[in-house]
Design a protein around this motif. Structure first.
Motif, PDB file in Angstrom:
ATOM      1  N   GLU A 138      35.937  37.800  36.393  1.00 23.03           N
ATOM      2  CA  GLU A 138      37.237  38.040  37.027  1.00 23.03           C
ATOM      3  C   GLU A 138      38.241  38.618  36.020  1.00 23.03           C
ATOM      4  N   ASP A 153      48.119  29.887  36.898  1.00 16.88           N
ATOM      5  CA  ASP A 153      48.651  31.191  36.496  1.00 16.88           C
ATOM      6  C   ASP A 153      47.793  31.759  35.367  1.00 16.88           C
ATOM      7  N   SER A 155      48.663  39.866  34.853  1.00 13.49           N
ATOM      8  CA  SER A 155      48.857  38.749  35.771  1.00 13.49           C
ATOM      9  C   SER A 155      48.935  39.223  37.216  1.00 13.49           C
ATOM     10  N   TYR A 172      45.420  40.461  38.266  1.00 15.18           N
ATOM     11  CA  TYR A 172      44.496  39.339  38.471  1.00 15.18           C
ATOM     12  C   TYR A 172      44.796  38.651  39.806  1.00 15.18           C
ATOM     13  N   GLN A 173      46.097  38.443  40.067  1.00 13.81           N
ATOM     14  CA  GLN A 173      46.504  37.773  41.304  1.00 13.81           C
ATOM     15  C   GLN A 173      46.105  38.586  42.530  1.00 13.81           C
ATOM     16  N   SER A 174      46.278  39.894  42.466  1.00 15.34           N
ATOM     17  CA  SER A 174      45.953  40.742  43.616  1.00 15.34           C
ATOM     18  C   SER A 174      44.453  40.822  43.858  1.00 15.34           C
ATOM     19  N   HIS A 201      42.024  38.445  42.656  1.00 17.93           N
ATOM     20  CA  HIS A 201      41.283  37.190  42.734  1.00 17.93           C
ATOM     21  C   HIS A 201      42.113  35.990  43.183  1.00 17.93           C
ATOM     22  N   GLY A 202      43.429  36.147  43.247  1.00 14.29           N
ATOM     23  CA  GLY A 202      44.274  35.009  43.574  1.00 14.29           C
ATOM     24  C   GLY A 202      44.054  34.500  44.992  1.00 14.29           C
ATOM     25  N   GLU A 203      44.005  33.187  45.123  1.00  7.92           N
ATOM     26  CA  GLU A 203      43.852  32.569  46.431  1.00  7.92           C
ATOM     27  C   GLU A 203      44.460  31.175  46.392  1.00  7.92           C
ATOM     28  N   ASN A 231      47.390  30.226  45.512  1.00 11.39           N
ATOM     29  CA  ASN A 231      48.120  30.030  44.249  1.00 11.39           C
ATOM     30  C   ASN A 231      47.223  29.537  43.122  1.00 11.39           C
ATOM     31  N   SER A 232      45.998  30.022  43.127  1.00  3.71           N
ATOM     32  CA  SER A 232      45.040  29.612  42.105  1.00  3.71           C
ATOM     33  C   SER A 232      44.245  30.813  41.625  1.00  3.71           C
ATOM     34  N   LEU A 233      44.020  30.877  40.313  1.00  3.43           N
ATOM     35  CA  LEU A 233      43.248  31.959  39.720  1.00  3.43           C
ATOM     36  C   LEU A 233      41.916  31.415  39.220  1.00  3.43           C
TER      37      LEU A 233
END
Length: 265
Positions: free
Chosen positions: A159, A207, A239, A242-244, A246-248, A250-252
């Protein structure tokens, strides 16, 4: 247990060994509080081990001695070995009744046929030669001996690698041997694989900074790649990427691919 010089050559370049050892030495006192995934992996491996008071075991990559101590509770003669002098000093202070040695898996400082069993969890991925490691373990094990191993393999941190590529940044994850390479090395060394499987352990972080710190504070942040340092602007960009990706909730996520191998001599 008398330590001796191994006949095998040290195949890991000295500067690289020193950087890895220094990185783990620095995080000795904080390692256990950050090693969540590492503890899960070790506990799964420990559950597969039966150790009698008559046997001897070497914990390769013993770190803080946490699992060395758990194994020694069986009454067996258990030794710990680690490449990092800071880890060895911390373990020896924490568990003064146990014996710890500084050394590396590719040149084990013990006589041939010294141990009934070997244990290693999340340490061997730092070695450059799976073949040398397996031959060394074959050498120090007694006939009929067993090695229980958990090794991080390629594809780990996928990831993070993907997020860096999409963000236009260099991938800085250290190259690692594959699951099949470790299995092949064990077979080539003459081991019988009694159990072999690839398991994905997923760690979750609130985060990116927490995720990166989890890598750094367990010593795994050492890298030989260029572009490892991030500016504040790069950190923000990575950041968001990564959030866009794999984020789900509020967790990476961060995945560790682990080869679980039980081999017998």
């Amino acid at each position: 247990m008398k330590a001796v010089e191994s006949d095998f050559l040290n195949t890991v370049p000295v500067p690289e060994r020193q950087r890895v050892a220094a990185s783990f030495s620095r995080c000795a006192s904080s390692y256990d509080s950050h090693a969540g995934v590492q503890q899960r992996v070790a506990e799964d491996l420990l559950s597969k081990i039966t150790l009698s008071p008559r046997e001897s075991l070497l914990d390769i990559g013993c770190g803080t001695g946490r699992h060395t101590y758990a194994l020694a509770r069986s009454g067996a003669t258990v030794h710990g070995l680690d490449i990092a002098p800071g880890m060895i000093a911390y373990a020896a202070q924490r568990y003064p009744d146990l014996t710890f040695h500084q050394g590396q898996a590719e040149a084990l400082p013990f006589a041939s046929q010294s141990f009934d069993q070997l244990f290693s969890s999340m340490a061997l991925q730092w070695c450059q030669s799976p073949q040398t490691v397996m031959h060394e373990m074959q050498r120090v094990l007694k006939k009929g001996g067993r090695a229980s191993l958990a090794i991080m393999v390629d594809g780990s941190f996928e990831e993070l690698d993907r997020a860096r590529r999409v963000a236009g940044m260099a991938v800085t994850t250290n190259p690692q041997a594959s699951y099949s390479q470790w299995c092949d090395a064990a077979a080539t060394a003459g081991f019988t694989l009694t159990e072999a499987k690839l398991v994905a352990y997923v760690d979750a972080h609130p985060d990116l900074l927490s995720l990166l710190r989890s890598i750094k504070h367990t010593g795994a942040g050492v890298t030989t790649a260029e572009g490892a340092r991030l500016s504040r602007q790069d950190l923000k960009k990575l950041s968001m990427t990564y959030q866009s990706l794999h984020g789900e909730n509020n967790s990476l996520p961060l995945t560790y691919n682990i080869a679980q191998l039980i081999v017998e001599k």
